[in-house]
Write a protein that holds these residues in place. Structure first.
Motif, PDB file in Angstrom:
ATOM      1  N   VAL A   6      44.271 -28.620   1.213  1.00 55.02           N
ATOM      2  CA  VAL A   6      43.979 -29.077  -0.145  1.00 55.02           C
ATOM      3  C   VAL A   6      43.216 -30.403  -0.102  1.00 55.02           C
ATOM      4  CG1 VAL A   6      45.798 -27.794  -1.334  1.00 55.02           C
ATOM      5  CG2 VAL A   6      46.303 -30.068  -0.415  1.00 55.02           C
ATOM      6  N   GLN A   7      43.481 -31.223   0.913  1.00 55.07           N
ATOM      7  CA  GLN A   7      42.749 -32.488   1.064  1.00 55.07           C
ATOM      8  C   GLN A   7      41.260 -32.207   1.306  1.00 55.07           C
ATOM      9  OE1 GLN A   7      44.176 -35.315   0.472  1.00 55.07           O
ATOM     10  NE2 GLN A   7      46.330 -34.770   0.568  1.00 55.07           N
ATOM     11  N   LYS A  10      39.684 -31.009  -1.912  1.00 48.14           N
ATOM     12  CA  LYS A  10      39.452 -32.125  -2.834  1.00 48.14           C
ATOM     13  C   LYS A  10      38.195 -32.896  -2.432  1.00 48.14           C
ATOM     14  CE  LYS A  10      41.613 -35.984  -5.242  1.00 48.14           C
ATOM     15  NZ  LYS A  10      40.329 -36.575  -5.533  1.00 48.14           N
ATOM     16  N   ASP A  14      35.058 -33.523  -4.756  1.00 41.96           N
ATOM     17  CA  ASP A  14      34.647 -34.904  -5.045  1.00 41.96           C
ATOM     18  C   ASP A  14      33.213 -35.172  -4.611  1.00 41.96           C
ATOM     19  OD1 ASP A  14      37.157 -35.359  -6.084  1.00 41.96           O
ATOM     20  OD2 ASP A  14      37.884 -36.535  -4.375  1.00 41.96           O
ATOM     21  N   TRP A  93      48.408 -27.918  -3.789  1.00 44.17           N
ATOM     22  CA  TRP A  93      47.553 -28.796  -4.601  1.00 44.17           C
ATOM     23  C   TRP A  93      48.423 -29.689  -5.485  1.00 44.17           C
ATOM     24  CZ3 TRP A  93      42.342 -29.630  -4.516  1.00 44.17           C
ATOM     25  CH2 TRP A  93      41.800 -30.371  -5.566  1.00 44.17           C
ATOM     26  N   GLU A  96      50.353 -32.297  -3.175  1.00 45.04           N
ATOM     27  CA  GLU A  96      49.584 -33.313  -2.454  1.00 45.04           C
ATOM     28  C   GLU A  96      48.494 -33.997  -3.282  1.00 45.04           C
ATOM     29  OE1 GLU A  96      48.270 -32.097   1.473  1.00 45.04           O
ATOM     30  OE2 GLU A  96      49.806 -30.542   1.498  1.00 45.04           O
ATOM     31  N   ILE A  97      47.981 -33.337  -4.310  1.00 43.09           N
ATOM     32  CA  ILE A  97      46.822 -33.865  -5.040  1.00 43.09           C
ATOM     33  C   ILE A  97      47.161 -34.230  -6.480  1.00 43.09           C
ATOM     34  CG2 ILE A  97      44.432 -33.429  -5.762  1.00 43.09           C
ATOM     35  CD1 ILE A  97      44.749 -33.441  -2.693  1.00 43.09           C
ATOM     36  N   ASP A  98      47.792 -33.307  -7.209  1.00 44.83           N
ATOM     37  CA  ASP A  98      47.984 -33.495  -8.657  1.00 44.83           C
ATOM     38  C   ASP A  98      49.405 -33.148  -9.075  1.00 44.83           C
ATOM     39  OD1 ASP A  98      47.814 -33.685 -11.385  1.00 44.83           O
ATOM     40  OD2 ASP A  98      46.258 -32.151 -11.625  1.00 44.83           O
TER      41      ASP A  98
END
Length: 104
Positions: A6-7, A10, A14, A93, A96-98
């Motif tokens: 997921v990193q 992202k 981005d 996701w 780790e992200i949102d």
């Protein structure tokens, strides 16, 4: 089977990289939460294979990574070589992200 974290996804988002994101969850799951991918439920992946790009990288995702792996296996059987599975799916996701993302 190629996988992407997921990193890494992202970073691609981005950086505005040219790739396609395919979400193979069911419509009701996609409506609950999504990160902007094209919705093609797993049951219709071969019927709608013409919507999957062959000329750029494609990341396939689902809830946890199992259905997306199954979709990739089906598509690779049709000659696709540009597919990556999102490790952990939308659950990863969220984790780790949102953390605000609504998942079921």
């Amino acid at each position: 089977m190629k996988e992407i974290s997921v990193q890494e996804l992202k970073e691609k988002l981005d950086n505005g990289e040219d790739f396609q994101l395919i979400d193979v969850r069911e419509d009701f799951e996609y409506e609950t939460s999504n990160i902007g991918g094209l919705s093609i439920p797993l049951g219709g992946i071969l019927i709608e294979a013409d919507k999957v790009a062959k000329d750029k990288p494609v990341v396939v995702m689902c809830r946890s990574g199992k259905r997306s792996a199954a979709a990739i296996m089906q598509l690779e059987g049709q000659g696709y070589t540009n597919l990556s599975n999102l490790q952990g799916g939308i659950l990863a996701w969220k984790a780790e992200i949102d953390p605000e993302l609504n998942v079921y």
